[in-house]
Design a protein around this motif. Structure first.
Motif, PDB file in Angstrom:
ATOM      1  N   ALA A  42       0.831  -1.203   0.000  1.00 30.39           N
ATOM      2  CA  ALA A  42       0.000   0.000   0.000  1.00 30.39           C
ATOM      3  C   ALA A  42       0.868   1.257   0.000  1.00 30.39           C
ATOM      4  N   VAL A  43       1.909   1.251   0.816  1.00 32.14           N
ATOM      5  CA  VAL A  43       2.829   2.390   0.848  1.00 32.14           C
ATOM      6  C   VAL A  43       3.485   2.570  -0.515  1.00 32.14           C
ATOM      7  N   GLU A  44       3.911   1.469  -1.108  1.00 27.38           N
ATOM      8  CA  GLU A  44       4.570   1.531  -2.414  1.00 27.38           C
ATOM      9  C   GLU A  44       3.648   2.141  -3.472  1.00 27.38           C
ATOM     10  N   GLN A  45       2.412   1.701  -3.523  1.00 26.53           N
ATOM     11  CA  GLN A  45       1.491   2.231  -4.524  1.00 26.53           C
ATOM     12  C   GLN A  45       1.187   3.697  -4.278  1.00 26.53           C
ATOM     13  N   ALA A  50       1.930   9.299  -5.995  1.00 26.38           N
ATOM     14  CA  ALA A  50       2.394  10.651  -5.652  1.00 26.38           C
ATOM     15  C   ALA A  50       3.465  11.135  -6.620  1.00 26.38           C
ATOM     16  N   GLU A  51       4.271  10.227  -7.143  1.00 29.66           N
ATOM     17  CA  GLU A  51       5.318  10.600  -8.088  1.00 29.66           C
ATOM     18  C   GLU A  51       4.731  11.099  -9.403  1.00 29.66           C
ATOM     19  N   MET A  78      10.709   4.617   3.489  1.00 30.72           N
ATOM     20  CA  MET A  78      10.415   4.241   2.108  1.00 30.72           C
ATOM     21  C   MET A  78      10.166   5.469   1.253  1.00 30.72           C
ATOM     22  N   GLY A  79       9.701   6.581   1.896  1.00 28.93           N
ATOM     23  CA  GLY A  79       9.490   7.802   1.127  1.00 28.93           C
ATOM     24  C   GLY A  79       8.269   8.608   1.489  1.00 28.93           C
ATOM     25  N   SER A 182       0.462  -6.026  -6.757  1.00 30.98           N
ATOM     26  CA  SER A 182       0.483  -4.654  -7.270  1.00 30.98           C
ATOM     27  C   SER A 182       1.888  -4.137  -7.563  1.00 30.98           C
ATOM     28  N   GLY A 183       2.912  -4.800  -7.083  1.00 30.28           N
ATOM     29  CA  GLY A 183       4.289  -4.360  -7.339  1.00 30.28           C
ATOM     30  C   GLY A 183       5.130  -4.440  -6.084  1.00 30.28           C
TER      31      GLY A 183
END
Length: 260
Positions: A42-45, A50-51, A78-79, A182-183
């Motif tokens: 979820a954080v990654e997506q 946001a990018e 993570m960002g 999702s990645g």
């Protein structure tokens, strides 16, 4: 500025010795914890969206004990841009209904355009919180997505099932949950870990969210564990010595237990 809110959970390490406390809640003090692996997706997506989304920031929010800050710091490393920790002794023993209430109030107070959740927590594994949370927020939900994107005020996603692939779309604000398809989640870099130490983490109590103690915790829970017992130790099992008749003995053993 658009705000993407990610709900994360601090869970007991699945490789640890997990057990129940005297009040039949999970004993979280006697086992190491970490950010739920499914929430990393979820954080990654959220970071990927946001990018691509001009002037967007990512806020991570959690409900949990003092050590739950570790889960927030992992997401910040993570960002993610900032974090919110809802911490209150009266939250002890909250079930999904109480947790969803607190998350909804916190998300509303923080402000949001998109809420991103994992498909389930790795401790409770119920998988119903995203739907309940969307209902509390009164926004559309796109759940169990393996692909998600935002464009022109709308969120779109792909849901893969055993029998079909579905394309879903909703107007913002909305809530989505993503699966482990999702990645892969990015690994925090040393620079990211150091930067996370300086990123803001707000701590809110129930009073900050206008929630009464009786609405959450064990007293406000809709579900409860009535009893629990340790798993029995494994038995030695049956050893078949092959002295020419091993195959027959194995077949008889399987047939006796209706495996064949």
């Amino acid at each position: 500025m658009a705000n993407i809110v990610v709900c994360v959970k601090y869970v007991p390490d699945a490789t640890g010795d997990r057990h129940f406390a005297d009040d039949l809640t999970v004993d979280r003090d006697d086992v190491d914890g970490l950010l739920s692996e499914l929430d990393e997706y979820a954080v990654e997506q959220a970071l990927r969206i946001a990018e691509e989304w001009d002037d967007a920031e990512v806020t991570v929010v959690t409900v949990g004990p003092d050590d739950a800050t570790d889960a927030l710091r992992k997401a910040l490393a993570m960002g993610a841009d900032k974090a919110i920790h809802v911490l209150d002794d009266d939250l002890h023993g909250s079930d999904v209904m109480g947790t969803s209430l607190v998350l909804a109030k916190a998300i509303e107070k923080a402000g949001y355009d998109l809420v991103v959740c994992g498909m389930a927590s790795t401790d409770g594994t119920m998988g119903v919180l995203p739907a309940i949370l969307a209902e509390r927020l009164e926004v559309p939900q796109l759940t169990l997505l393996s692909e998600v994107s935002v464009d022109d005020g709308r969120v779109t996603g792909r849901r893969d099932t055993d029998s079909a692939t579905e394309q879903l779309e909703a107007s913002l604000p909305a809530l989505v949950s993503v699966t482990d398809r999702s990645g892969e989640a990015r690994y925090p870099s040393f620079k990211g870990i150091m930067a996370a130490k300086k990123k803001p983490v707000q701590t809110w109590e129930l009073a900050d969210l206008d929630i009464e103690a009786g609405e959450v915790g064990l007293n406000g829970a809709w579900t409860a564990v009535d009893s629990a017992a340790e798993r029995p130790a494994r038995t030695v099992g049956t050893v078949v010595k092959d002295e020419g008749e091993g195959g027959k003995q194995l077949a008889a053993f399987l047939a006796q237990r209706k495996f064949v």
